[in-house]
Design a protein around this motif. Sequence first.
Motif, mmCIF file in Angstrom:
data_model
loop_
_atom_site.group_PDB
_atom_site.id
_atom_site.type_symbol
_atom_site.label_atom_id
_atom_site.label_comp_id
_atom_site.label_asym_id
_atom_site.label_seq_id
_atom_site.Cartn_x
_atom_site.Cartn_y
_atom_site.Cartn_z
ATOM 1 N N GLY A 50 2.187 -39.834 -9.501
ATOM 2 C CA GLY A 50 3.663 -39.894 -9.886
ATOM 3 C C GLY A 50 3.970 -39.403 -10.301
ATOM 4 N N ASP A 51 4.281 -39.767 -11.301
ATOM 5 C CA ASP A 51 5.313 -38.815 -12.000
ATOM 6 C C ASP A 51 4.915 -38.318 -13.473
ATOM 7 N N SER A 52 3.575 -39.293 -14.558
ATOM 8 C CA SER A 52 3.159 -38.690 -15.308
ATOM 9 C C SER A 52 2.510 -37.451 -15.561
ATOM 10 N N CYS A 53 2.733 -36.667 -14.435
ATOM 11 C CA CYS A 53 2.806 -34.603 -14.845
ATOM 12 C C CYS A 53 3.577 -33.929 -14.454
ATOM 13 N N LEU A 54 4.665 -35.000 -15.134
ATOM 14 C CA LEU A 54 5.755 -34.007 -14.542
ATOM 15 C C LEU A 54 6.899 -34.254 -15.954
ATOM 16 N N LEU A 55 7.802 -33.492 -16.144
ATOM 17 C CA LEU A 55 9.228 -33.404 -16.331
ATOM 18 C C LEU A 55 10.165 -32.341 -16.529
ATOM 19 N N SER A 56 10.928 -33.035 -16.142
ATOM 20 C CA SER A 56 12.184 -32.324 -15.183
ATOM 21 C C SER A 56 13.249 -31.821 -16.185
#
Length: 474
Positions: A50-56
């Motif tokens: 998912g998006d826990s490894c991402l920072l837009s």
Amino acid sequence: MSDHGDRVRFSSWGGSVASGAHAVSPADFDRASRQPGVRCLPYGNGRSYGDSCLLSGGGMIEARRNARILSFDEETGLLEAEAGILLSEIIAFAGPRGWFPQVLPGTQFVTLGGAIANDIHGKNHHRRGTFGVHVDNLVLMRSDQGRLTCSRTEHADLFAATISGMGLTGLIEEATIRLMRVGSTEICETTTRFDRLEDYFERAEAADERHEYAVAWIDSLATGKRFGRGHLICGDHAASGRRDGVGRPPIASVPLTPPVSPLMGPALKAFNEVYYRKAKPGTHARTVPFDGFFFPLDRVGRWNRLYGPRGLCQHQGVIPDEHGPAGVRALIECAHTHGQGSFLTVLKRFGAIASPGITAFARPGYTLTLDFPNRGARTLALLEELDRITIEAGGAVNPYKHHRMSSATFATSFPRFQDLDALRDRAMVSDFWLRTVGNAAERPVSSNQAEAPSNDTFTLRDDARPAPVGTPAF
Ligand SMILES: Cc1cc2nc3c(=O)[nH]c(=O)nc-3n(C[C@H](O)[C@H](O)[C@H](O)COP(=O)(O)OP(=O)(O)OC[C@H]3O[C@@H](n4cnc5c(N)ncnc54)[C@H](O)[C@@H]3O)c2cc1C
């Protein structure tokens, strides 16, 4: 902020993207993070779903850049390495020497830092607990305190928050882990075909007692008397034999993303039928190379592309033992009711060994993992239902496998999330954290969360839920 100036595409295995993110080298993080208003997140190998490894819109620290083995004690199995090393590289080094990681996930292409930050689990949770159990100490770089060595006795609060801390407590630069001695990297595998879900639950505990590794594949599309049929796959390291540390190269690679996922409808049903029949009735034993046993999916490069242009949604919940059989049944029935079949369905029993991490996902109970092609709102509605069933059964939902977990599901699954937030490095945040816990001031300027529910207040809230489907009686 200083960075390489390049706009790199940072994505997760499920297909989420950190839009407008830029690359930051680990060496630059120390200097850059002291500037006010800076927001970063360590990025391992992007094998979170998912998006826990991402920072837009933020700086993604490329942890893979530092990947050396620093020391190894052949007597004790203590291995010290930089956090960007892959588990495949650790196996390649340790296997021929008769040592092996104590906990492995379903792919070997995850970094040491990522394994610690998500406190991953493997097929032997009943014997060894999570990855974090085997971490002796780690070196953490924080924007406010600089470099700290953390262990169970030194900066113990940060050690406990970093294991399962999803990269939010700082950049793990190095870690020392304890490997286990093995006679061979080969695995003596036994596969038992079972006809009904109940048969799995009758066998699971005994399988855990007898074997180092135990996991089940479930034909989640089977109905009626065959509901929940599958294979129980157990394994132990061979006492002697080959000590290969390098997995075989992929047999194929998916070159591009098809416009429509083939992993749906009749094709999926046919696949499950063939796969189920691949194991003959009864129990069968054979000796297999480690990569075939632990990482069958790694044999097909970029297999996640098969889920189509919108990517793949994985759901993993853990349900306490007493509600396991009813809860797991309800989760599979829920997917049926929503008309969405899971391509790969895995069921496993977690044991009682406690994680040192304060927000660790793995805990005693049964854990079911379901994979769906992302069909937009329909799939999000299904995920919400699966969350609801899991939470009502007293369980928890895995944050690093989830695309759109609500604040309420996260808070219920991880009662100590505020302790993690208190120890969070203020320069670190993720899209996941902003959506579930963060405050508006830290919200990313540009984000790829086009389908995310609107979230203007960022206070913990109970998301609007679709009408309950097949509410189980717990
Ligand atoms: C095919 C497949 C099978 C899988 N099977 C399992 C399984 O059986 N069990 C399981 O638990 N998981 C499983 N996973 C999930 C995977 O193991 C985890 O998501 C793992 O943490 C990914 O590691 P990564 O190096 O790719 O890190 P990323 O996905 O890039 O990042 C994961 C987290 O770690 C943080 N991080 C990364 N590096 C550092 C660092 N140096 N310092 C601080 N924080 C850092 C990131 O900020 C992020 O929050 C599977 C994934 C795939 C694709």
